[in-house]
Design a protein around this motif. Sequence first.
Motif, mmCIF file in Angstrom:
data_model
loop_
_atom_site.group_PDB
_atom_site.id
_atom_site.type_symbol
_atom_site.label_atom_id
_atom_site.label_comp_id
_atom_site.label_asym_id
_atom_site.label_seq_id
_atom_site.Cartn_x
_atom_site.Cartn_y
_atom_site.Cartn_z
ATOM 1 N N VAL A 14 0.862 -1.180 0.000
ATOM 2 C CA VAL A 14 0.000 0.000 0.000
ATOM 3 C C VAL A 14 0.901 1.233 0.000
ATOM 4 O O VAL A 14 1.777 1.362 0.858
ATOM 5 C CB VAL A 14 -0.921 0.030 1.245
ATOM 6 C CG1 VAL A 14 -1.812 1.257 1.207
ATOM 7 C CG2 VAL A 14 -1.743 -1.238 1.341
ATOM 8 N N LYS A 15 0.672 2.142 -0.943
ATOM 9 C CA LYS A 15 1.493 3.356 -1.046
ATOM 10 C C LYS A 15 0.779 4.553 -0.432
ATOM 11 O O LYS A 15 -0.431 4.575 -0.323
ATOM 12 C CB LYS A 15 1.823 3.634 -2.514
ATOM 13 C CG LYS A 15 2.669 2.554 -3.140
ATOM 14 C CD LYS A 15 3.007 2.848 -4.565
ATOM 15 C CE LYS A 15 3.853 1.692 -5.101
ATOM 16 N NZ LYS A 15 4.277 1.901 -6.458
ATOM 17 N N ASP A 16 1.571 5.542 -0.050
ATOM 18 C CA ASP A 16 1.082 6.821 0.491
ATOM 19 C C ASP A 16 0.229 6.650 1.734
ATOM 20 O O ASP A 16 -0.899 7.139 1.802
ATOM 21 C CB ASP A 16 0.304 7.604 -0.584
ATOM 22 C CG ASP A 16 1.162 7.938 -1.782
ATOM 23 O OD1 ASP A 16 2.351 8.238 -1.596
ATOM 24 O OD2 ASP A 16 0.640 7.878 -2.912
ATOM 25 N N VAL A 17 0.748 5.954 2.724
ATOM 26 C CA VAL A 17 0.051 5.801 3.997
ATOM 27 C C VAL A 17 0.882 6.435 5.106
ATOM 28 O O VAL A 17 2.100 6.526 5.020
ATOM 29 C CB VAL A 17 -0.242 4.324 4.337
ATOM 30 C CG1 VAL A 17 -1.232 3.735 3.374
ATOM 31 C CG2 VAL A 17 1.025 3.503 4.374
ATOM 32 N N GLU A 18 0.189 6.880 6.138
ATOM 33 C CA GLU A 18 0.879 7.530 7.246
ATOM 34 C C GLU A 18 0.789 6.752 8.552
ATOM 35 O O GLU A 18 1.556 7.002 9.475
ATOM 36 C CB GLU A 18 0.310 8.930 7.446
ATOM 37 C CG GLU A 18 0.562 9.838 6.261
ATOM 38 C CD GLU A 18 -0.023 11.210 6.435
ATOM 39 O OE1 GLU A 18 -0.491 11.527 7.550
ATOM 40 O OE2 GLU A 18 -0.011 11.974 5.460
ATOM 41 N N SER A 19 -0.168 5.807 8.642
ATOM 42 C CA SER A 19 -0.330 5.072 9.894
ATOM 43 C C SER A 19 -0.611 3.601 9.612
ATOM 44 O O SER A 19 -1.019 3.228 8.511
ATOM 45 C CB SER A 19 -1.477 5.667 10.713
ATOM 46 O OG SER A 19 -2.723 5.391 10.103
ATOM 47 N N ILE A 64 5.771 -0.249 7.816
ATOM 48 C CA ILE A 64 5.738 0.978 7.018
ATOM 49 C C ILE A 64 7.133 1.563 6.930
ATOM 50 O O ILE A 64 7.818 1.710 7.945
ATOM 51 C CB ILE A 64 4.779 2.027 7.628
ATOM 52 C CG1 ILE A 64 3.354 1.495 7.675
ATOM 53 C CG2 ILE A 64 4.833 3.326 6.821
ATOM 54 C CD1 ILE A 64 2.362 2.427 8.339
ATOM 55 N N ALA A 65 7.533 1.905 5.714
ATOM 56 C CA ALA A 65 8.787 2.613 5.462
ATOM 57 C C ALA A 65 8.555 3.526 4.271
ATOM 58 O O ALA A 65 7.967 3.109 3.263
ATOM 59 C CB ALA A 65 9.918 1.639 5.181
ATOM 60 N N ALA A 66 8.983 4.770 4.379
ATOM 61 C CA ALA A 66 8.863 5.749 3.295
ATOM 62 C C ALA A 66 7.427 5.856 2.787
ATOM 63 O O ALA A 66 7.179 5.847 1.582
ATOM 64 C CB ALA A 66 9.823 5.419 2.159
ATOM 65 N N ASP A 67 6.486 5.931 3.697
ATOM 66 C CA ASP A 67 5.060 6.066 3.379
ATOM 67 C C ASP A 67 4.507 4.918 2.528
ATOM 68 O O ASP A 67 3.481 5.049 1.873
ATOM 69 C CB ASP A 67 4.760 7.403 2.690
ATOM 70 C CG ASP A 67 4.976 8.585 3.617
ATOM 71 O OD1 ASP A 67 4.857 8.412 4.843
ATOM 72 O OD2 ASP A 67 5.248 9.692 3.114
ATOM 73 N N THR A 68 5.191 3.789 2.530
ATOM 74 C CA THR A 68 4.729 2.601 1.828
ATOM 75 C C THR A 68 4.651 1.468 2.843
ATOM 76 O O THR A 68 5.574 1.257 3.620
ATOM 77 C CB THR A 68 5.688 2.219 0.685
ATOM 78 O OG1 THR A 68 5.773 3.323 -0.221
ATOM 79 C CG2 THR A 68 5.197 0.989 -0.060
#
Length: 125
Positions: A14-19, A64-68
């Motif tokens: 999943v890309k562009d996630v913050e949590s 999660i790493a680098a918003d991915t």
Amino acid sequence: MNNYYVTLEAAWSVKDVESVEDAMSVAISEAGNKLNKSGLGYVEIDIGSTLCPACGQPFESVYIAADTALVGLIFGMKVFNAENQEHAIRIAKSSIGNVLTETPLDEIEIEELDEEEVEDEGREA
């Protein structure tokens, strides 16, 4: 012929996630949408768990790493009239794998359903 409940595991990106919560929601939603559009709405989807290497306690399989995010998803489905356990696994992998073509699936668990569980399924339909 026997009936089985097959549980498979997959890694979902999943890309562009913050949590972690956002990643889990998006992963389940994306996988569910693909399965539902292909008539596989009966496949159950959940987040997998991983054991902590330090303490041995389970935690949700999300990294999660680098918003991915890489999310461990669990897919469960009932397979009816399979010749044996291996046949049930092939049916489940084929059914789900034909929809989620870029997603490798691994068997986690398979259990034979007893007659009561099969009869309950018939009443729900």
